[in-house]
Design a protein around this motif. Structure first.
Motif, PDB file in Angstrom:
ATOM      1  N   UNK A  71      -5.259  -9.041   1.020  1.00  0.00           N
ATOM      2  CA  UNK A  71      -4.164  -9.413   0.135  1.00  0.00           C
ATOM      3  C   UNK A  71      -3.602  -8.190  -0.587  1.00  0.00           C
ATOM      4  N   UNK A  72      -4.502  -7.273  -0.926  1.00  0.00           N
ATOM      5  CA  UNK A  72      -4.065  -6.115  -1.698  1.00  0.00           C
ATOM      6  C   UNK A  72      -3.297  -5.108  -0.847  1.00  0.00           C
ATOM      7  N   UNK A  73      -3.515  -5.115   0.472  1.00  0.00           N
ATOM      8  CA  UNK A  73      -2.867  -4.118   1.326  1.00  0.00           C
ATOM      9  C   UNK A  73      -1.528  -4.619   1.866  1.00  0.00           C
ATOM     10  N   UNK A  74      -1.420  -5.930   2.082  1.00  0.00           N
ATOM     11  CA  UNK A  74      -0.268  -6.464   2.803  1.00  0.00           C
ATOM     12  C   UNK A  74       1.036  -6.300   2.038  1.00  0.00           C
ATOM     13  N   UNK A  75       2.119  -6.267   2.796  1.00  0.00           N
ATOM     14  CA  UNK A  75       3.448  -6.203   2.187  1.00  0.00           C
ATOM     15  C   UNK A  75       4.108  -7.568   2.218  1.00  0.00           C
ATOM     16  N   UNK A 213       2.095   1.244  17.537  1.00  0.00           N
ATOM     17  CA  UNK A 213       2.960   1.392  16.353  1.00  0.00           C
ATOM     18  C   UNK A 213       4.413   1.620  16.769  1.00  0.00           C
ATOM     19  N   UNK A 222      11.665  -5.676  10.800  1.00  0.00           N
ATOM     20  CA  UNK A 222      10.981  -5.187   9.605  1.00  0.00           C
ATOM     21  C   UNK A 222       9.601  -4.640  10.004  1.00  0.00           C
ATOM     22  N   UNK A 224       7.749  -2.111   9.101  1.00  0.00           N
ATOM     23  CA  UNK A 224       6.778  -1.668   8.100  1.00  0.00           C
ATOM     24  C   UNK A 224       5.981  -2.851   7.557  1.00  0.00           C
ATOM     25  N   UNK A 225       6.655  -3.971   7.352  1.00  0.00           N
ATOM     26  CA  UNK A 225       5.943  -5.140   6.851  1.00  0.00           C
ATOM     27  C   UNK A 225       4.901  -5.600   7.881  1.00  0.00           C
ATOM     28  N   UNK A 227       3.476  -3.769  10.215  1.00  0.00           N
ATOM     29  CA  UNK A 227       2.381  -2.795  10.337  1.00  0.00           C
ATOM     30  C   UNK A 227       1.444  -2.858   9.132  1.00  0.00           C
ATOM     31  N   UNK A 228       2.000  -3.084   7.957  1.00  0.00           N
ATOM     32  CA  UNK A 228       1.102  -3.219   6.792  1.00  0.00           C
ATOM     33  C   UNK A 228       0.230  -4.466   6.920  1.00  0.00           C
ATOM     34  N   UNK A 231      -2.590  -3.384   8.993  1.00  0.00           N
ATOM     35  CA  UNK A 231      -3.533  -2.553   8.224  1.00  0.00           C
ATOM     36  C   UNK A 231      -4.338  -3.431   7.264  1.00  0.00           C
ATOM     37  N   UNK A 234      -6.913  -4.996   9.340  1.00  0.00           N
ATOM     38  CA  UNK A 234      -7.947  -4.023   9.693  1.00  0.00           C
ATOM     39  C   UNK A 234      -8.912  -3.806   8.524  1.00  0.00           C
ATOM     40  N   UNK A 235      -8.344  -3.707   7.310  1.00  0.00           N
ATOM     41  CA  UNK A 235      -9.210  -3.548   6.131  1.00  0.00           C
ATOM     42  C   UNK A 235     -10.172  -4.728   6.032  1.00  0.00           C
TER      43      UNK A 235
ATOM     44  N   UNK B 572       7.156  -1.733   0.066  1.00  0.00           N
ATOM     45  CA  UNK B 572       7.051  -3.092   0.595  1.00  0.00           C
ATOM     46  C   UNK B 572       5.764  -3.790   0.173  1.00  0.00           C
ATOM     47  N   UNK B 573       4.725  -3.029  -0.167  1.00  0.00           N
ATOM     48  CA  UNK B 573       3.493  -3.693  -0.580  1.00  0.00           C
ATOM     49  C   UNK B 573       3.743  -4.487  -1.861  1.00  0.00           C
ATOM     50  N   UNK B 574       2.930  -5.516  -2.063  1.00  0.00           N
ATOM     51  CA  UNK B 574       3.128  -6.373  -3.222  1.00  0.00           C
ATOM     52  C   UNK B 574       2.064  -6.148  -4.287  1.00  0.00           C
ATOM     53  N   UNK B 575       1.081  -5.370  -3.978  1.00  0.00           N
ATOM     54  CA  UNK B 575       0.073  -5.021  -4.964  1.00  0.00           C
ATOM     55  C   UNK B 575       0.124  -3.516  -5.156  1.00  0.00           C
ATOM     56  N   UNK B 603      -6.732   4.703  -3.107  1.00  0.00           N
ATOM     57  CA  UNK B 603      -6.365   3.690  -2.116  1.00  0.00           C
ATOM     58  C   UNK B 603      -7.290   3.738  -0.902  1.00  0.00           C
ATOM     59  N   UNK B 607      -9.562   0.740   0.483  1.00  0.00           N
ATOM     60  CA  UNK B 607      -9.127  -0.015   1.663  1.00  0.00           C
ATOM     61  C   UNK B 607      -9.394   0.696   2.987  1.00  0.00           C
ATOM     62  N   UNK B 610      -7.656   3.801   7.518  1.00  0.00           N
ATOM     63  CA  UNK B 610      -6.777   3.095   8.463  1.00  0.00           C
ATOM     64  C   UNK B 610      -5.738   2.233   7.783  1.00  0.00           C
ATOM     65  N   UNK B 613      -0.354   3.930   4.750  1.00  0.00           N
ATOM     66  CA  UNK B 613       0.902   3.927   5.485  1.00  0.00           C
ATOM     67  C   UNK B 613       1.940   4.787   4.773  1.00  0.00           C
TER      68      UNK B 613
END
Lengths: 739, 714
Positions: A71-75, A213, A222, A224-225, A227-228, A231, A234-235, B572-575, B603, B607, B610, B613
């Motif tokens: 949740x913390x990594x995603x865009x 990628x 979109x 970047x969204x 790919x995040x 990631x 993956x985390x 784009x990240x939300x956190x 970071x 996390x 990998x 970004x």
């Protein structure tokens, strides 16, 4: 060039078995003994119950930690804001073991992805090595629709494949045909259904591959969204991967192997036990109806046609605790995006079982063993070609499993488990948008997902349902925040509230439904496309229970060239409730967005969209049996009006100015309810009379041509021989009757 | 007479703990029952109990003792009761028109917030709590700010006047206002307040108007509406109670303002405008204490665990500092109130133990027997065994020394309940089942610790484990088993550790401001400097505000310290990640790069590499300032180390103790009589009236020069 010498490797699984051998061994043991992995006893659980719980807690904690990390990594707001993702552990041969909270509809689907790799000999042809990351979102392999993207990581211990960890995230933009690019309706073949990862190796050494990628960057609106999200996945999967290794270090490989098999067998037994304890053997029936109006869509001319399909369901609860869903009579598939492959149907079943039975965290392969889905071939729910798109498969799955839970609820009721009833979850009329966003980015696409993540709940067996807080595909629904969603789309909410009178009446009422009124903002190029997640259209599903009433219909209306800016400038009232646009705003054109349709024009700054998202779920029990105290509370909370209190609930009430609350006139209420009941008796006709009338219509084919075609499709012998036989018996039709 | 300089309290749901510190930094603890109807009664009783330890009769001598007290601070979970019991004030709420149902439908997430895992998945159990404000008293006003902070719809002033009139007509005691994006642009909210004040002047009636942009200027409108609503609904009534408490303390001789602990980790006067921050401060007193230990003794990284009867709390101190959450879940609602991160998990020793009728699994918790009816051994009517009953029959707890013997425990009742309800149905020995249940609890707590570390990519090998709370030392060996911590320790005042933390607080204030900075990957020096200038300007402004607050509090300028922070994310990240700036102003592109390096280091630690970004570019939507100043606090002092053998006076005899499936003849020691340097070998029990430390056969405990009790493998 020097010739390479290929060395035949041993299998990567325990005892040198190949994955395929291990899969076959598991299937054989189940078939021969009736027990998962042949486990008649559960030695670890029975003799070392504490160790068993310790391993469970250990792995489960890792799954929860992993989910939070993602949740913390995603865009994507779908991950961060409403947690549309899931992390899960599988056996080496692909059986689901444990999963985090989240969109558990995907737990069983992950299994099919791993099986695909097994049966296609990835072990040798592609290679499965420590640190490899595989991706998949192809529903012909496994999955609901392309927006759900799986990331899979094998877990090796001392060179042996001991488990898989997967993560699935729903993407709001997947490179499908526009507008939107996530769940398009103008989409009649798989080739316009979006970016596909066909169970491929997308990373090595715990990192994404550069070539993957680049493919993402070239094929998505979109990237970047997207790919995040990878990631984030993956985390998450690496966290669980490491924790599995730690658990094996602590408890030993043998105990780990024993645990992952015993926990599946335990769930199989629990599922049987819960069904036996809570339900009554027998058959409950319902029918899903899908309406597809594609004639006017900008699609390939040879796919432009309207059609209606049914998928009948016989939910049979056997005395041995097995649940069978027989869909004999399901209509044919079509060139549209609402088809479902069997894996999608399995996903729907698995989450439904979590809702109703297996909510202890151990829903896995074992939960699914004592179930059977009978899906006739060549139908909407089991198509014969892989060329179909499935972007909107949820249109079928949501309503189908809402009705399945309705059937199970009837059985729970019969056994006295009224508190477990959750009934049918209604449906939604959603939409997606494409064009240019408020930052000037083009091309742009986004799925309007806030209301999708949380719909009104159907009434429960002992109480009213909460507002906007139920969903079929997840047990943890949430609408998220306006201030986050608006960062992702060029729209301003003028309102996001509960729709007036949207609670479906009953002795216990449904929750209220959400609606939104939007003003297009900071763009001159926006096209709206419908996402038909089972909105009610013309044929109502049987969503109510025991005399409860249905609720509102869902709709989305588009208003072009409005005078909203003038109204704002002059500080005149602007619309914030349903139907107020018609009263307050002038516009050039109003358009009802068909459930399978698109806006006819581009929208721009100041245009308005009115979305009554949710099709009313059902009420439970006769509204005239509702405790007047509950009616009073609804009046105080502005859930219903005094008119509805009187007309629907038969409650006479008055406003007490001093106490500032509603009061009930009990005597008048008693009399009014008595009067309503007598009127009902006067209005009714005998069932036999109704039956005769309807039978005559069938015999004369006095029904719309779309329905004739629907019956023809379902009564084809290879789709619905038994169903049609029963149909003819019920209506006492001649043996040679056909549509 | 001993000169008391600092008094700190921690009012829990059942007990109010008190911590007295004298001018030399010596300290004692006091305890009394919490009195929710009039908290001052319990507060005063607890003060008297602490004073008694130093031979002071506070009732008679308060006018002599309290004038020397420089600070009395209050912390407690009882403030949460206003929220949980819905016994707050009658208030009105004004929101952006079209959002009036927010408190009714909340967010779906609130329908399962605070639930156990089973209930989260169990849709039939989901429910919304009643709204804090009846729907009739929620009014909408047309206005709108967009995602860029621009006013798209000006405030409709006639509507604004109308709703204020309506709310005053309803006799509300205060009005909360929360408009969309007011955290980006508060203009409409401020104008709303001016209009409300005009209306009130006309009606000759005044009620407080609270703005979300001042109470909680953070993104996510739902949590902001909740925050400002709770401030009006709960905090203002609580402030009245605190003012009354302060008045009564002054009548008894105390000369200064009463202070409260804030969720941000600072303390403030009770007139502090954002008193809502005090609602969530209950569990974090212990974190303050842990930080004090970390900084005084020089242990930079600590895992802090607080185990009580109903909950298990876990928090982290890294490099001597704790983390913050900017959105918290309390009372099944979400609030965007900055809060020191400490996860509270059901998992106390009061948890019930049952057998699942279907699966025959032994289920521990999540419900707890609490203080009433308490465990079976309290003999107050409960017949369902709890973990504490198990610990009692296993000989871990002394039936005659619980709360110093004030509450006798009934071992036979506990045994019978465990045998009948658990052991017989499972066909197992009662002691075996008891130990199994204790193991399930200790394993769950251990996994919570592990999860917290793993979720952030941290390893126990870099941490010391500090265990406190009345029940913490009981499971000291078990919580840490298998986790390679650098060291594991507790303190003799573990049972009142949170009050100790409150006593050890510095002045800390946090200030945040929204902004919008985007620096693309590969940006040139000009872009970096532009971003730096925006940050510099914000930091300068925030420092002015902080200095004004600290001036008012009388903090000398030379004692003030400022840490500039930026909340960084990949675009784009939300956190985002709270990143302390290595410099107080960014004066060169290299210094901007230094800030980015700090962010990426934090970071990737959390996390993984990998997950980075940088190609997406960097975004900052919020910047902040942390202002601190020191304060009088309890002194942790080293004492001379004596020999390994404990003094005879500390030895209390022997007791049979069940551990790892066997009975052991354990030595019993009095905790407070052990001296630095003493070593106690397992199997042993080290007791204190409010806590018990179990030393298993494979462990030993050494008291160090600070008086801390360290556990080692033998």
């Amino acid at each position: 060039m020097e010739a390479r010498t290929e060395v035949k490797r041993r299998g990567i699984c325990e005892g040198g078995l190949t994955l395929k051998e291990l899969r076959e061994k598991s299937d054989r043991l189940l078939q021969e003994t009736g027990y998962y992995w042949g486990l008649k006893e559960l030695p670890l659980k029975e003799k070392e119950p504490i160790t068993y719980e310790l391993i469970f807690t250990r792995l489960f904690s890792a799954l929860i930690a992993a989910r939070e990390k993602a949740k913390a990594v995603a865009a994507s707001p779908l991950v961060r804001e409403v947690a549309e993702h899931l992390t899960a552990i599988y056996t080496p041969e692909g059986d689901a073991v444990l999963q985090s909270t989240g969109i558990q509809v995907h737990t069983y689907i992950g299994q099919r992805t791993i099986e695909w790799m097994i049966y296609n000999n990835y072990e040798e042809e592609v290679g499965i090595n420590p640190g490899d990351i595989f991706g998949c979102n192809d529903n012909a392999i496994a999955g609901m629709h392309p927006a759900d993207v799986f990331d899979l990581l094998p877990v090796f211990y001392d060179g042996e494949l001991v488990a898989w960890v997967t993560n699935v995230i729903m993407e709001p933009e997947i490179g499908a045909i526009g507008p939107g690019g996530c769940m398009p309706v103008a989409n009649t073949e798989r080739f316009t259904d979006g970016f596909r990862v066909c169970c491929e190796k997308i990373g090595t050494d715990y990192k994404l591959r550069k070539d993957f990628e680049w493919r993402v960057r070239f094929q998505l609106r979109n990237p970047d969204m997207f790919l995040l999200s990878r990631r984030a996945a993956l985390a998450a999967i690496k966290t669980v991967h490491d924790e599995i290794i730690n658990a094996i270090d602590e408890f030993g490989l043998d105990k780990f192997r024993q645990f992952i098999r015993e926990v599946i067998e335990e769930s199989r037994r629990e599922q049987i036990s819960r069904v036996k304890t809570r339900t009554v053997p027998g058959r409950a029936r319902n029918v899903f109806v899908g309406e597809y109006y594609l004639k006017d869509l900008p699609i390939l001319p040879y796919h432009r046609m309207d059609m209606i399909r049914i998928v009948p369901m016989d939910v049979i609860i056997q005395e041995d605790g097995k649940i069978v869903i027989d869909c004999d009579g399901a209509g044919a598939w079509g060139w549209h995006s609402m088809n479902v492959y069997p894996m999608g149907m399995e996903g729907g079943l698995s989450i439904s079982l979590v809702h109703m039975f297996a909510y202890d965290g151990k829903a896995n392969r074992g939960t699914m063993i004592p179930t059977e889905l009978r899906l006739p071939r060549d139908t909407l729910v089991n198509p014969t070609t892989i060329a179909l798109p499935t972007a909107n498969c949820w249109s079928t799955v949501l309503s189908f499993y809402g009705l399945f839970m309705h059937c199970i609820s009837r059985s729970l009721y019969s056994r006295g488990f009224r508190e477990e009833i959750i009934g049918h979850g209604g449906g939604m009329h959603l939409w997606e948008i494409g064009g240019k966003d408020q930052y000037g980015r083009e091309p742009y696409g986004f799925f309007m997902s806030d209301a999708a993540c949380c719909e009104q709940g159907s009434a429960m067996g002992i109480r009213d349902s909460p507002d906007v807080a139920q969903e079929v595909y997840t047990t943890e629904p949430d609408m998220g925040s306006i201030e986050v969603w608006e960062l992702t789309y060029p729209l301003l909410y003028l309102a996001r509230n509960c729709a007036e009178e949207s609670a479906s009446p009953g002795r216990f009422r449904s929750g209220r439904a959400a609606y939104g009124i939007y003003m297009v903002h900071k763009t001159d190029k926006l096209l709206v496309s419908a996402i038909p997640l089972s909105p009610r259209r013309k044929i109502l599903p049987n969503a109510c229970m025991y005399g409860g009433y249905p609720g509102l219909n869902a709709y989305v209306n588009l208003y072009y060239d409005t005078n909203i800016k003038e109204l704002i400038e002059q500080k005149k009232p602007i619309p914030t409730k349903l139907y107020e646009i018609l009263k307050l705003v002038k516009f050039r054109k109003m358009e009802v967005l068909k459930p399978t349709g698109m806006g006819s024009e581009l929208m721009k700054e100041g245009d308005l969209i009115e979305a009554n998202y949710q099709a009313g779920s059902g009420g439970f029990g006769d509204p005239l049996d509702r405790d007047p105290w509950r009616v009073k509370k609804d009046l105080d909370d502005l859930v219903i009006s005094p008119e509805i209190a009187k007309k629907v609930y038969g409650v006479e009430c008055y406003w007490d100015e001093n106490a500032r609350e509603w009061r009930i006139d009990e005597e008048k209420t008693r009399q009014l309810r008595q009067q309503y009941k007598q009127e009902r008796l006067r209005r009714g006709i005998p069932t036999k009379e109704w039956w005769r009338k309807e039978r005559k219509r069938i015999l004369n084919k006095d029904i719309p041509s779309l329905l004739v075609e629907m019956y023809q499709s379902s009564s084809a012998p290879h789709r619905g021989e038994r169903w049609f036989k029963e149909f003819k018996e019920f209506w006492a039709l001649p043996e040679d009757f056909t549509f | 007479m001993r000169k008391v300089t600092c008094v700190a309290s921690d009012a829990g749901g059942t007990m109010t703990d008190m911590f007295f510190v004298d001018e030399e930094g010596n300290f004692v603890i006091g305890k009394a029952s919490t009195t929710p109807r009039d908290e001052f009664i319990g507060f005063w009783e607890s003060m008297k109990d602490a004073a008694e330890q130093w031979g002071i009769d506070l009732e008679k001598e308060s006018q002599k003792v309290l004038p020397s007290v420089e600070v009395i601070s209050y912390a407690g979970t009882t403030m949460m009761n206003v929220l949980l019991t819905r016994l707050g004030d009658k208030i009105g709420l004004i929101v952006t028109k079209g959002q009036e149902d927010h408190l009714m439908h909340g967010r779906g997430r609130q329908s399962y917030a605070g639930y156990s895992y089973d209930d989260r998945l169990h849709t039939a159990s989901h429910i919304h709590e009643p709204p804090l404000v009846p729907r009739r008293l929620v009014k909408g006003v047309t206005e709108r700010v967009n995602m860029f902070g621009e006013i798209v719809i000006p405030l409709y002033e006639d509507e604004a006047r109308q709703v204020v009139e309506e709310l005053l007509e309803e006799n509300v005691n205060s009005i909360a206002v929360s408009f969309l994006y007011s955290y980006l642009n508060p203009e409409n909210e401020r104008r709303m307040r001016e209009i409300a004040q005009e209306v009130m002047k006309g009606r000759d009636r005044e009620v407080p108007i609270l703005l979300s942009s001042e109470i909680s200027p953070i993104m996510r409108e739902g949590s902001r509406i909740n925050a400002v609503t709770l401030q009006a609904y709960g905090a203002e009534p609580v402030r009245k109670q605190l003012l009354s408490m302060e008045k009564r303390l002054r009548e008894r001789g105390y000369k200064y303002p009463l202070q409260i602990l804030l969720s941000t980790g600072g303390i403030a006067r009770i007139t502090y405008p954002r008193l809502i921050e005090a609602f969530f401060s209950g569990p974090i007193g212990g974190m303050m204490g842990a930080r004090a230990i970390s900084q005084t003794v020089g242990i930079p990284n600590l895992v802090c665990t607080d185990l009580g009867g109903t909950s298990f709390d876990v928090g982290l101190i890294i490099g001597g500092e704790y983390f913050y959450l900017r959105e918290v879940e309390m009372g099944r609602m979400l609030f965007n109130i900055p809060t020191v991160w400490m996860d509270s998990i059901g998992g106390g020793t009061g948890e019930y133990i049952r057998i699942d009728p279907v699966t025959k699994r032994l289920i521990v918790g999540p419900e707890s027997a609490g203080a009433e009816p308490g465990p079976v051994c309290y003999n107050m009517g409960n017949t369902i065994p709890t973990v504490m009953d198990c610990m009692l029959i296993m000989g871990w707890l002394n039936p005659n020394y619980y709360l110093g013997g004030k509450l006798p425990l009934h071992t036979k009742l506990a045994y019978d309940a465990i045998k009948e309800k658990l052991a017989d149905p499972l066909g197992l020995d009662p002691y075996e089942v008891a130990e199994g249940a204790v193991n399930i609890l200790s394993n769950r707590t251990r996994e919570e610790v592990r999860t917290r570390l793993f979720a952030r990519g941290l390893s126990p090998a870099d941490f010391h484990l500090l265990i406190y709370g009345g029940a913490g030392p009981l499971l000291m060996a078990e919580i840490s088993r298998g986790l390679p911590f650098k060291g594991i320790f507790t303190v003799w005042w573990a049972a009142a550790f949170s009050a100790f933390g409150v006593a050890g607080m510095d002045h800390i204030h946090r200030y945040n401001r929204s902004t919008s900075i985007y620096v693309p990957h590969g940006a040139g020096p000009e872009e970096k400097m532009r971003a730096g200038e925006i940050l510099n300007e914000i930091w300068e402004d925030l420092e002015k505000i902080a200095n004004k607050d600290l001036d008012e509090e009388g903090i000398p300028k030379d004692q003030r310290k400022f840490q500039q922070v930026a909340y960084l994310r990949y675009f784009l990240q939300l956190d985002d990640v709270e990143t302390p700036s290595p410099v107080n102003r960014i004066k060169s592109p290299e210094e901007w790069d230094g800030l980015i390096n700090s962010f990426e280091e934090i970071y990737s630690n959390v996390f993984g590499e990998g997950a980075k970004q940088p190609e997406a570019g960097y975004q900052i939507l919020e910047a902040g300032l942390i202002a601190t100043a020191p304060r009088v606090k309890p002194a942790l002092r080293k004492r001379p180390v004596s020999g390994e053998s404990p003094p005879q006076k500390a030895y209390k005899g022997r007791r049979r103790v069940f551990y790892h499936g066997e009975w052991h003849d354990a030595k019993i020691w009095e905790m407070e009589l052990l001296e630095p340097g003493n070593v106690v070998e397992g199997m042993a029990i080290i007791e204190q009236p409010a806590t018990t430390l179990v030393v298993p056969p494979d462990r030993k405990v050494r008291v160090d020069e600070w008086g801390f009790l360290w556990m080692y493998e033998r």
